[in-house]
Design a protein around this motif. Structure first.
Motif, PDB file in Angstrom:
ATOM      1  N   GLU A   1       7.419 -10.768  -8.205  1.00 51.05           N
ATOM      2  CA  GLU A   1       8.492 -11.037  -7.253  1.00 51.05           C
ATOM      3  C   GLU A   1       8.647 -12.536  -7.002  1.00 51.05           C
ATOM      4  OE1 GLU A   1      10.815  -9.043  -5.913  1.00 51.05           O
ATOM      5  OE2 GLU A   1       9.981  -7.536  -7.292  1.00 51.05           O
ATOM      6  N   LEU A   2       7.528 -13.228  -6.982  1.00 50.08           N
ATOM      7  CA  LEU A   2       7.546 -14.669  -6.757  1.00 50.08           C
ATOM      8  C   LEU A   2       8.322 -15.380  -7.872  1.00 50.08           C
ATOM      9  CD1 LEU A   2       6.415 -16.842  -4.830  1.00 50.08           C
ATOM     10  CD2 LEU A   2       4.452 -17.019  -6.356  1.00 50.08           C
ATOM     11  N   PHE A   3       8.064 -14.998  -9.120  1.00 43.27           N
ATOM     12  CA  PHE A   3       8.707 -15.673 -10.254  1.00 43.27           C
ATOM     13  C   PHE A   3      10.141 -15.195 -10.483  1.00 43.27           C
ATOM     14  CE2 PHE A   3       4.322 -16.804 -11.206  1.00 43.27           C
ATOM     15  CZ  PHE A   3       4.484 -18.151 -11.532  1.00 43.27           C
ATOM     16  N   LYS A   4      10.479 -14.052  -9.911  1.00 45.84           N
ATOM     17  CA  LYS A   4      11.865 -13.595  -9.976  1.00 45.84           C
ATOM     18  C   LYS A   4      12.801 -14.595  -9.294  1.00 45.84           C
ATOM     19  CE  LYS A   4      12.093  -8.562 -10.432  1.00 45.84           C
ATOM     20  NZ  LYS A   4      12.412  -7.304  -9.722  1.00 45.84           N
ATOM     21  N   GLU A   5      12.293 -15.258  -8.259  1.00 46.64           N
ATOM     22  CA  GLU A   5      13.093 -16.231  -7.510  1.00 46.64           C
ATOM     23  C   GLU A   5      13.596 -17.362  -8.404  1.00 46.64           C
ATOM     24  OE1 GLU A   5      10.983 -17.822  -4.202  1.00 46.64           O
ATOM     25  OE2 GLU A   5      10.229 -15.867  -3.534  1.00 46.64           O
ATOM     26  N   LEU A   6      12.837 -17.663  -9.448  1.00 50.96           N
ATOM     27  CA  LEU A   6      13.182 -18.799 -10.308  1.00 50.96           C
ATOM     28  C   LEU A   6      14.294 -18.479 -11.297  1.00 50.96           C
ATOM     29  CD1 LEU A   6       9.585 -20.092 -11.156  1.00 50.96           C
ATOM     30  CD2 LEU A   6      11.132 -20.912  -9.378  1.00 50.96           C
ATOM     31  N   LYS A   7      14.588 -17.187 -11.454  1.00 56.62           N
ATOM     32  CA  LYS A   7      15.590 -16.751 -12.431  1.00 56.62           C
ATOM     33  C   LYS A   7      15.355 -17.404 -13.800  1.00 56.62           C
ATOM     34  CE  LYS A   7      19.166 -15.533  -9.100  1.00 56.62           C
ATOM     35  NZ  LYS A   7      20.570 -15.680  -8.650  1.00 56.62           N
ATOM     36  N   LEU A   8      14.144 -17.246 -14.259  1.00 51.95           N
ATOM     37  CA  LEU A   8      13.769 -17.796 -15.565  1.00 51.95           C
ATOM     38  C   LEU A   8      14.546 -17.081 -16.672  1.00 51.95           C
ATOM     39  CD1 LEU A   8       9.922 -17.883 -14.973  1.00 51.95           C
ATOM     40  CD2 LEU A   8      11.412 -19.883 -15.114  1.00 51.95           C
ATOM     41  N   ARG A   9      15.018 -17.853 -17.621  1.00 55.01           N
ATOM     42  CA  ARG A   9      15.765 -17.260 -18.722  1.00 55.01           C
ATOM     43  C   ARG A   9      15.400 -17.918 -20.047  1.00 55.01           C
ATOM     44  NH1 ARG A   9      19.673 -20.412 -20.942  1.00 55.01           N
ATOM     45  NH2 ARG A   9      20.700 -22.034 -19.696  1.00 55.01           N
ATOM     46  N   PHE A  10      15.724 -17.213 -21.102  1.00 56.48           N
ATOM     47  CA  PHE A  10      15.560 -17.773 -22.438  1.00 56.48           C
ATOM     48  C   PHE A  10      16.723 -18.720 -22.739  1.00 56.48           C
ATOM     49  CE2 PHE A  10      13.313 -13.660 -22.902  1.00 56.48           C
ATOM     50  CZ  PHE A  10      12.080 -14.152 -23.276  1.00 56.48           C
ATOM     51  N   PHE A  11      16.479 -19.683 -23.591  1.00 58.51           N
ATOM     52  CA  PHE A  11      17.574 -20.485 -24.117  1.00 58.51           C
ATOM     53  C   PHE A  11      18.402 -19.585 -25.037  1.00 58.51           C
ATOM     54  CE2 PHE A  11      14.685 -23.792 -22.789  1.00 58.51           C
ATOM     55  CZ  PHE A  11      15.516 -24.822 -22.386  1.00 58.51           C
TER      56      PHE A  11
ATOM     57  N   ASN B   1      12.607 -10.241 -18.093  1.00 57.71           N
ATOM     58  CA  ASN B   1      12.437  -9.009 -17.328  1.00 57.71           C
ATOM     59  C   ASN B   1      11.057  -8.972 -16.659  1.00 57.71           C
ATOM     60  OD1 ASN B   1      10.535  -8.098 -19.274  1.00 57.71           O
ATOM     61  ND2 ASN B   1      12.180  -7.262 -20.539  1.00 57.71           N
ATOM     62  N   GLU B   2      10.824  -7.928 -15.873  1.00 63.06           N
ATOM     63  CA  GLU B   2       9.571  -7.835 -15.110  1.00 63.06           C
ATOM     64  C   GLU B   2       8.348  -7.808 -16.019  1.00 63.06           C
ATOM     65  OE1 GLU B   2       9.458  -4.787 -12.188  1.00 63.06           O
ATOM     66  OE2 GLU B   2      11.199  -5.552 -11.071  1.00 63.06           O
ATOM     67  N   LYS B   3       8.453  -7.137 -17.138  1.00 61.71           N
ATOM     68  CA  LYS B   3       7.325  -7.073 -18.065  1.00 61.71           C
ATOM     69  C   LYS B   3       6.958  -8.464 -18.559  1.00 61.71           C
ATOM     70  CE  LYS B   3       5.834  -4.861 -22.371  1.00 61.71           C
ATOM     71  NZ  LYS B   3       6.244  -3.974 -23.509  1.00 61.71           N
ATOM     72  N   MET B   4       7.959  -9.270 -18.805  1.00 56.96           N
ATOM     73  CA  MET B   4       7.725 -10.645 -19.261  1.00 56.96           C
ATOM     74  C   MET B   4       7.171 -11.509 -18.135  1.00 56.96           C
ATOM     75  SD  MET B   4      11.233 -11.097 -21.416  1.00 56.96           S
ATOM     76  CE  MET B   4      11.514 -10.234 -22.964  1.00 56.96           C
ATOM     77  N   LEU B   5       7.687 -11.304 -16.920  1.00 58.13           N
ATOM     78  CA  LEU B   5       7.246 -12.121 -15.783  1.00 58.13           C
ATOM     79  C   LEU B   5       5.786 -11.863 -15.414  1.00 58.13           C
ATOM     80  CD1 LEU B   5      10.414 -11.981 -13.507  1.00 58.13           C
ATOM     81  CD2 LEU B   5       9.604 -13.904 -14.884  1.00 58.13           C
ATOM     82  N   LYS B   6       5.246 -10.738 -15.857  1.00 49.24           N
ATOM     83  CA  LYS B   6       3.811 -10.478 -15.645  1.00 49.24           C
ATOM     84  C   LYS B   6       2.956 -11.560 -16.294  1.00 49.24           C
ATOM     85  CE  LYS B   6       3.730  -5.429 -15.202  1.00 49.24           C
ATOM     86  NZ  LYS B   6       3.241  -4.160 -15.794  1.00 49.24           N
ATOM     87  N   ARG B   7       3.534 -12.200 -17.328  1.00 48.69           N
ATOM     88  CA  ARG B   7       2.782 -13.231 -18.057  1.00 48.69           C
ATOM     89  C   ARG B   7       3.382 -14.621 -17.816  1.00 48.69           C
ATOM     90  NH1 ARG B   7       2.130 -13.053 -23.524  1.00 48.69           N
ATOM     91  NH2 ARG B   7       0.011 -13.803 -23.195  1.00 48.69           N
ATOM     92  N   ALA B   8       3.932 -14.823 -16.628  1.00 51.25           N
ATOM     93  CA  ALA B   8       4.570 -16.106 -16.300  1.00 51.25           C
ATOM     94  C   ALA B   8       3.607 -17.278 -16.408  1.00 51.25           C
ATOM     95  CB  ALA B   8       5.172 -16.045 -14.898  1.00 51.25           C
TER      96      ALA B   8
END
Length: 331
Positions: free
Chosen positions: A273-283, A208-215
């Motif tokens: 917003e930049l890291f949202k593009e990557l659709k990062l997910r947990f295993f 989520n966005e809160k997590m992506l703050k620490r990408a």
């Protein structure tokens, strides 16, 4: 046919490893005080007798009546970790294991032992007590520090292992005084992660966005990666040092994202917003099970929450590594 006592049985990683080794024998009794872990264990091994009981309540006579000749165990690791404050023998969580150590010389029917713990155990007072007891009881032993990457598994989980047996005259394995850090066989490069990935993963696993703050602290893996970081019981709850995340994007795309991200403030709206593009997910728990070499048919009951799954996996063992060590132990 070997009869096995599985102590600190958790979700049954040792049981899976025994099956993986294809050795002849059965788990006569599994013991653990974690009720959630016991529910998962019973779901996967309904035929195995499981005791929700403190190990310190067992007497040597009770264990002898089980007519077991093998002990597989993974005692609590917190006393030997940074987060556990390295309390070692002064940590109450070592009490059940030190009790077993004292009991060992009374257990004349035990011929084989495999014990797993965290890296750091090898420097502990409890380790010294354990080894001294093995020697006093006539066991020959070998200590290891091994990572699953050494056996072809694309996951880092460096752990301490000790295998011990009484019938040394028949042991073909050539033991060493030093801790061994590799196995005799060459397993080649670890497999690629794409072999364990689920085809369809729900959006609930996206960061989520809160997590992506620490990408900037994330360890990102790809389908062709031959590595992933160790998964801990805090995976998905904390980001730094608890396990890797995954993206379907390629490395070049991710590298470009980081280059652009360096021009923004960490955690800013543009950064997110930049890291949202990557659709990062947990295993997923299923994928972590595979990375820890649990068999394809192993599963969590539907009522076990995602958080509970990760906590149980963080406390479990790598099945493949233990399976290989069992083959050495019984060679």
């Amino acid at each position: 046919m070997h009869r096995i006592l599985e102590l600190y049985s958790g979700i049954g990683g040792m049981h899976c490893a025994w099956k993986e080794s294809q050795l002849d024998g059965e788990v006569v009794l599994a013991v653990d005080i974690n009720t959630v872990a016991n529910e998962v264990y019973t779901h996967n091994f309904p035929e195995t007798c499981l005791s929700n009981r403190n190990i310190q309540s067992f007497t040597s006579k009770e264990i002898e009546k089980l007519n077991v000749n093998t002990v597989l165990m993974s005692p609590p690791c917190q006393p030997f970790t940074r987060n556990g404050k390295y309390l070692d023998v002064n940590d109450p969580r070592t009490d059940s294991f030190t009790y077993l150590i004292q009991l060992l010389c009374e257990l004349n029917n035990i011929e084989y032992i495999l014990m797993e713990n965290v890296k750091g155990f090898e420097c502990s007072t409890v380790r010294n007590l354990f080894i001294d007891s093995l020697k006093a009881c006539g066991f020959s032993y070998q200590e290891f520090l091994l990572c699953p990457t050494k056996v072809g598994v694309p996951n880092s989980r460096l752990r301490y292992y000790c295998i011990a047996r009484r019938s040394v005259s028949e042991w073909h394995f050539k033991r060493k005084e030093d801790i061994i850090t590799s196995l005799p066989c060459d397993y080649g490069l670890p497999n690629m992660l794409e072999e364990i990935l689920q085809k369809e993963v729900p959006d609930k696993y996206l960061l989520n966005e809160k997590m992506l703050k620490r990408a900037n602290v994330l360890d990102i893996c790809y389908k062709h990666s031959r590595r992933s970081c160790c998964f801990t019981k805090s995976y998905t709850h904390y980001l730094d040092g608890t396990g890797s995340v995954y993206t379907n994007s390629n490395e070049d795309h991710v590298e470009k994202c980081y280059k652009v991200a360096n021009t923004f403030d960490v955690g800013s709206e543009k950064f997110i917003e930049l890291f949202k593009e990557l659709k990062l997910r947990f295993f997923t728990p299923y994928e972590v099970l595979r990375l820890m070499s649990f068999p394809q048919n192993y599963e969590f009951p539907e009522n076990i929450t995602m958080k509970q799954c990760y906590r149980l996996l963080g406390n479990s063992v790598n099945v493949k590594v233990i399976g290989e060590l069992l083959k050495i132990l019984f060679d």
